[in-house]
Scaffold this motif. Structure first.
Motif, short mmCIF file in Angstrom:
data_model
loop_
_atom_site.label_atom_id
_atom_site.label_comp_id
_atom_site.label_asym_id
_atom_site.label_seq_id
_atom_site.Cartn_x
_atom_site.Cartn_y
_atom_site.Cartn_z
N ALA A 1 0.75 -1.39 0.05
CA ALA A 1 -0.03 0.13 0.06
C ALA A 1 0.77 1.19 0.01
O ALA A 1 0.69 2.10 -0.72
N VAL A 2 1.93 1.27 0.69
CA VAL A 2 2.93 2.35 0.70
C VAL A 2 3.59 2.39 -0.65
O VAL A 2 3.82 3.63 -1.10
N ARG A 3 3.90 1.30 -1.24
CA ARG A 3 4.60 1.65 -2.60
C ARG A 3 3.71 2.18 -3.29
O ARG A 3 3.75 3.06 -4.22
N ASP A 4 2.12 1.69 -3.63
CA ASP A 4 1.24 2.17 -4.36
C ASP A 4 0.97 3.62 -4.10
O ASP A 4 0.83 4.56 -5.09
N ALA A 5 0.91 4.19 -2.82
CA ALA A 5 0.77 5.66 -2.65
C ALA A 5 1.99 6.34 -3.42
O ALA A 5 1.82 7.49 -3.68
N LEU A 6 3.18 6.11 -2.86
CA LEU A 6 4.50 6.60 -3.57
C LEU A 6 4.34 6.80 -5.19
O LEU A 6 4.54 7.78 -5.68
N ILE A 7 3.93 5.67 -5.66
CA ILE A 7 4.07 5.52 -7.28
C ILE A 7 2.91 6.50 -7.78
O ILE A 7 3.19 7.26 -8.77
N ALA A 8 1.67 6.59 -6.90
CA ALA A 8 0.76 7.45 -7.35
C ALA A 8 1.02 9.03 -7.46
O ALA A 8 0.78 10.05 -8.29
N ILE A 9 2.31 9.31 -6.56
CA ILE A 9 2.65 10.66 -6.41
C ILE A 9 3.78 11.10 -7.38
O ILE A 9 3.95 11.99 -7.99
N ARG A 10 4.52 9.90 -7.41
CA ARG A 10 5.96 10.02 -8.34
C ARG A 10 5.88 8.80 -9.40
O ARG A 10 6.81 8.09 -9.20
N PRO A 11 4.88 9.01 -10.27
CA PRO A 11 4.93 7.71 -11.18
C PRO A 11 6.30 7.67 -12.06
O PRO A 11 6.33 6.47 -12.40
N ASP A 12 7.08 8.50 -12.17
CA ASP A 12 8.30 8.53 -12.85
C ASP A 12 9.28 7.63 -12.22
O ASP A 12 10.07 7.05 -12.86
N ALA A 13 9.19 7.47 -10.73
CA ALA A 13 9.90 6.55 -10.05
C ALA A 13 9.36 5.34 -9.83
O ALA A 13 9.91 4.66 -9.08
N GLN A 14 8.40 4.79 -10.58
CA GLN A 14 7.68 3.63 -10.24
C GLN A 14 8.70 2.44 -10.24
O GLN A 14 8.67 1.54 -9.29
N ALA A 15 9.55 2.37 -11.20
CA ALA A 15 10.56 1.11 -11.35
C ALA A 15 11.51 1.09 -10.21
O ALA A 15 11.66 -0.10 -9.36
N LEU A 16 11.72 2.25 -9.53
CA LEU A 16 12.66 2.30 -8.05
C LEU A 16 11.77 1.73 -7.04
O LEU A 16 12.35 1.03 -6.32
#
Length: 320
Positions: free
Chosen positions: A144-159
């Motif tokens: 859930a934390v991973r998905d929340a961070l991706i939603a804010i910074r989709p450019d960093a999804q791979a990391l």
């Protein structure tokens, strides 16, 4: 300074005059988390792309924690606010719900599926919030934390995905270590008694009978009748060790030990365990892995199990 709801709304409204800093692709995300466990998940997944502040530090009881003016300012300036939910932060809930009207606020603990939660014994529709006691359940929170961070910074999804996978692998190792260590405790000794009922998920996973002097929340009262009943249990079942918690007073545990002694049965403190807060900042025990490693190793050793003296990877601060 503690804020009541009226003061909160004043501070909250004032904070909106100056908008939160824009999220810059070349700067770290400003993340505020309520508990140390949630903050650790954000750090593990976010890596260098996040700057994380935990509102509740070592030894702080989230059940009774009340926000300060500094907390409100930090949350209103954050790019992302992570809280546990499941009624853990009971005194903060209204604050967080208000904040969610204008900021990204995620109750990460509520990612644990309802079917895997333990129901509250007294309140229908509420659940035991202490899901971090089982690394298999904590996986849901990390995702859930991973998905929340991706939603804010989709450019960093791979990391974020790669970091999450690394951390999930560590959780799997921790879960395996816990299963091996706790299975070495003699079946008749698998009784875990602590100050409040924070280890239900731990007990369910590993086949331990878990007893708390207080209920799921430390706000509940421990009556003389309850202490008397537990003294009877200690004596009748010859329980040799009980455990104190870093975020809860040991007064009631000491009363149990004294009560058993008055009846001719010696009970010792098996160790100090982390229930609602992690260890000191900057230590291994101040991480989620270290917190659970410490608990597993301490409990297994005190109850007759076979464990390495410094835990899963030899990183615990002191030998047992």
């Amino acid at each position: 300074m503690i804020l009541n709801r009226r003061h909160l709304l004043t501070v909250f409204a004032a904070s909106l005059v100056a908008p939160a800093a824009a999220i810059a692709a070349d700067g770290p995300l400003n993340v505020v988390a309520t508990t140390g466990m949630i903050a650790d998940a954000a750090r593990q997944v976010g890596g260098d792309l996040v700057s994380v502040k935990a509102l509740m530090g070592p030894g702080v009881d989230p059940h009774s924690y009340r926000q300060t003016r500094t907390d409100i300012v930090a949350m209103t300036r954050a790019d992302l606010v992570l809280w546990h939910g499941l009624y853990l932060e009971a005194q903060l809930e209204d604050v967080l719900l208000d904040l969610g009207r204008s900021r990204t606020v995620i109750a990460a603990g509520e990612a644990v599926p309802v079917a895997e939660r333990i129901g509250h014994p007294e309140y229908e529709g509420r659940y035991d919030p202490h899901v971090w006691m089982d690394p298999e359940l904590w996986r849901h929170v990390v995702l859930a934390v991973r998905d929340a961070l991706i939603a804010i910074r989709p450019d960093a999804q791979a990391l974020f995905v790669a970091n999450a996978e690394t951390h999930l692998a560590d959780l799997a190792r921790l879960s395996d270590y816990a299963a091996r260590s706790l299975s070495s405790v003699p079946p008749e000794a698998r009784i875990l008694l602590t100050a409040h009922d924070a280890f239900g998920y731990f007990g369910r996973r590993h086949g331990f009978e878990v007893l708390g002097i207080q209920g799921i929340s430390t706000e509940s009262e421990a009556g003389l009748n309850r202490i008397g009943e537990l003294v009877d249990l200690l004596v009748e079942r010859r329980v040799g060790a009980v455990f104190v918690e870093t975020s809860v007073s040991d007064r009631n545990i000491r009363a149990l030990i004294e009560g058993a002694a008055a009846r001719g049965h010696e009970v010792r403190v098996g160790g100090e365990v982390f229930s609602d807060a992690m260890g000191p900042d900057g230590t291994y025990e101040g991480t989620y892995l270290g917190m659970i490693d410490h608990n597993v190793t301490t409990i297994a050793a005190a109850l007759g199990g076979d464990v390495p003296p410094r835990g899963m990877d030899g990183r615990l601060s002191a030998g047992l």
